[in-house]
Design a protein around this motif. Structure first.
Motif, PDB file in Angstrom:
ATOM      1  N   LYS A  16       0.743  -1.301  -0.037  1.00 54.19           N
ATOM      2  CA  LYS A  16       0.121   0.036  -0.015  1.00 54.19           C
ATOM      3  C   LYS A  16       0.774   1.323   0.014  1.00 54.19           C
ATOM      4  N   THR A  34       0.639   7.521   6.967  1.00 55.22           N
ATOM      5  CA  THR A  34       0.288   7.697   8.319  1.00 55.22           C
ATOM      6  C   THR A  34       0.898   6.703   9.421  1.00 55.22           C
ATOM      7  N   GLY A  35       1.290   5.522   8.970  1.00 53.93           N
ATOM      8  CA  GLY A  35       2.116   4.661   9.550  1.00 53.93           C
ATOM      9  C   GLY A  35       3.154   5.245  10.170  1.00 53.93           C
ATOM     10  N   TYR A  38       2.934   6.845  13.696  1.00 56.53           N
ATOM     11  CA  TYR A  38       2.658   5.810  14.738  1.00 56.53           C
ATOM     12  C   TYR A  38       4.249   5.362  15.014  1.00 56.53           C
ATOM     13  N   ARG A  39       4.871   5.157  13.967  1.00 53.03           N
ATOM     14  CA  ARG A  39       6.368   4.721  14.167  1.00 53.03           C
ATOM     15  C   ARG A  39       7.118   5.983  14.761  1.00 53.03           C
ATOM     16  N   ARG A  87      12.163   3.285  10.268  1.00 56.13           N
ATOM     17  CA  ARG A  87      11.732   1.977   9.486  1.00 56.13           C
ATOM     18  C   ARG A  87      12.350   0.678  10.055  1.00 56.13           C
ATOM     19  N   ALA A  95       5.344   0.462  17.452  1.00 57.78           N
ATOM     20  CA  ALA A  95       4.185   1.228  16.641  1.00 57.78           C
ATOM     21  C   ALA A  95       3.088   0.412  16.832  1.00 57.78           C
ATOM     22  N   SER A  96       3.121  -0.656  16.551  1.00 61.36           N
ATOM     23  CA  SER A  96       1.869  -1.274  16.373  1.00 61.36           C
ATOM     24  C   SER A  96       1.436  -1.464  18.156  1.00 61.36           C
ATOM     25  N   ALA A  99      -0.064   2.205  18.840  1.00 57.44           N
ATOM     26  CA  ALA A  99      -1.286   2.393  17.856  1.00 57.44           C
ATOM     27  C   ALA A  99      -2.770   1.738  18.547  1.00 57.44           C
ATOM     28  N   ARG A 105      -4.014   7.552  19.401  1.00 52.79           N
ATOM     29  CA  ARG A 105      -4.894   7.592  18.242  1.00 52.79           C
ATOM     30  C   ARG A 105      -5.519   9.186  17.932  1.00 52.79           C
ATOM     31  N   GLY A 130      -2.867   3.790   5.449  1.00 52.62           N
ATOM     32  CA  GLY A 130      -2.637   3.445   6.842  1.00 52.62           C
ATOM     33  C   GLY A 130      -3.534   2.178   7.121  1.00 52.62           C
ATOM     34  N   ARG A 131      -4.173   2.235   8.348  1.00 52.82           N
ATOM     35  CA  ARG A 131      -5.113   0.915   8.688  1.00 52.82           C
ATOM     36  C   ARG A 131      -6.554   1.532   8.756  1.00 52.82           C
ATOM     37  N   ASP A 132      -6.688   2.833   9.051  1.00 55.31           N
ATOM     38  CA  ASP A 132      -8.248   3.145   9.605  1.00 55.31           C
ATOM     39  C   ASP A 132      -8.446   4.347   8.702  1.00 55.31           C
ATOM     40  N   ARG A 181       2.048  -8.698  14.569  1.00 55.89           N
ATOM     41  CA  ARG A 181       1.786  -7.168  14.327  1.00 55.89           C
ATOM     42  C   ARG A 181       0.189  -7.191  13.448  1.00 55.89           C
ATOM     43  N   ASP A 185      -2.917  -5.344  14.906  1.00 59.49           N
ATOM     44  CA  ASP A 185      -3.409  -4.490  14.334  1.00 59.49           C
ATOM     45  C   ASP A 185      -4.927  -4.788  14.086  1.00 59.49           C
ATOM     46  N   ARG A 188      -7.306  -5.210  17.902  1.00 56.78           N
ATOM     47  CA  ARG A 188      -7.287  -4.002  18.941  1.00 56.78           C
ATOM     48  C   ARG A 188      -8.710  -3.289  18.825  1.00 56.78           C
TER      49      ARG A 188
END
Ligand code: DC
Length: 230
Positions: A16, A34-35, A38-39, A87, A95-96, A99, A105, A130-132, A181, A185, A188
């Protein structure tokens, strides 16, 4: 004035990030990974000697990041979100963990929405990955893609990335870290990774980078009237 928004979600190493950068370049849109937010929170916590599992430490990290971003220049190579140390795998795991914390958040939601609504001078729209993004950050996005790939393919990609950076790892540990991870993700309570109801699924397991881009651009053109694709 409102700008078109493209929301791209998916698990780690699904492709992605690369796709989002390629779409942004093709369409003249601004891109936010956006990750990296969080990182960067996780990095702040670790730099402060804090524990990512501790909610107070994690929130301190988020506050510290928000302040730094306010006073930092996003176009400079030294911008906090461009730090190569973000990275690494230790930061990714931490980060996870941060997050999953609701106060962390919340602190990052405004940053992301502001970016989506004001992508910056010269940009025609915004791509956020990202995720959301499609479910929580930009439910109003014009196009939502959910990018997936099977876990062995994703672990293989991650392995290559680590090797290219001279980091030693074994297939087994990379696969195990990825499973851990993914579980954090998706399981949660707060904004878990899941496709938005109106997201289009894109499985990249068998596709090259250019094939993924081609498919995504077809979907975007089908959903939006007239983004200029050169
Ligand atoms: O995409 P990434 O691997 O750089 O993301 C790092 C972590 O941040 C990942 O484990 C999940 C989290 N994340 C999130 O919860 N929400 C986002 N919008 C982006 C990332």
């Amino acid at each position: 004035m409102s700008y078109p928004i493209i929301a791209i979600d998916g698990p780690a190493a699904s492709g992605k990030g690369t796709l989002s950068r390629n779409i942004a370049e093709k369409l003249g849109y601004a891109h936010m990974d956006t990750g990296s937010l969080y990182r960067a929170v996780a990095f702040e916590v670790l730099e402060m000697g804090g524990d990512p599992e501790n909610a107070d430490d994690a929130l301190k990290g988020a506050d510290s990041l928000a302040n730094k971003i306010k006073n930092d220049d996003p176009s400079s190579s030294g911008f906090i979100l461009h730090n190569a140390k973000l990275r690494g795998d230790e930061v990714a795991q931490a980060a996870s963990v941060v997050a999953a914390m609701e106060p962390v958040r919340k602190q990052l939601v405004i940053l992301q929405r502001t970016f989506a609504q004001n992508p910056g001078e010269g940009y025609q729209g915004a791509v956020l990955d990202g995720r959301d993004i499609g479910t929580v950050i930009c439910p109003e996005a014009d196009v939502k893609l959910f990018v997936t790939a099977n876990i062995e393919v994703r672990a293989g990609r991650r392995m290559k990335e680590l090797q290219s950076r001279g980091i030693e790892a074994t297939n087994g540990t990379v696969l195990e870290d990825m499973r851990a991870r993914d579980a954090r993700d998706t399981e949660r309570k707060s904004s878990p990774l899941k496709p938005a109801e109106d997201a289009v699924m894109l499985d990249t397991s068998q596709l090259s980078e250019s094939e993924v881009l081609e498919k995504a651009l077809e979907i975007i053109q089908g959903k939006m009237s007239g983004p200029t694709i050169s």
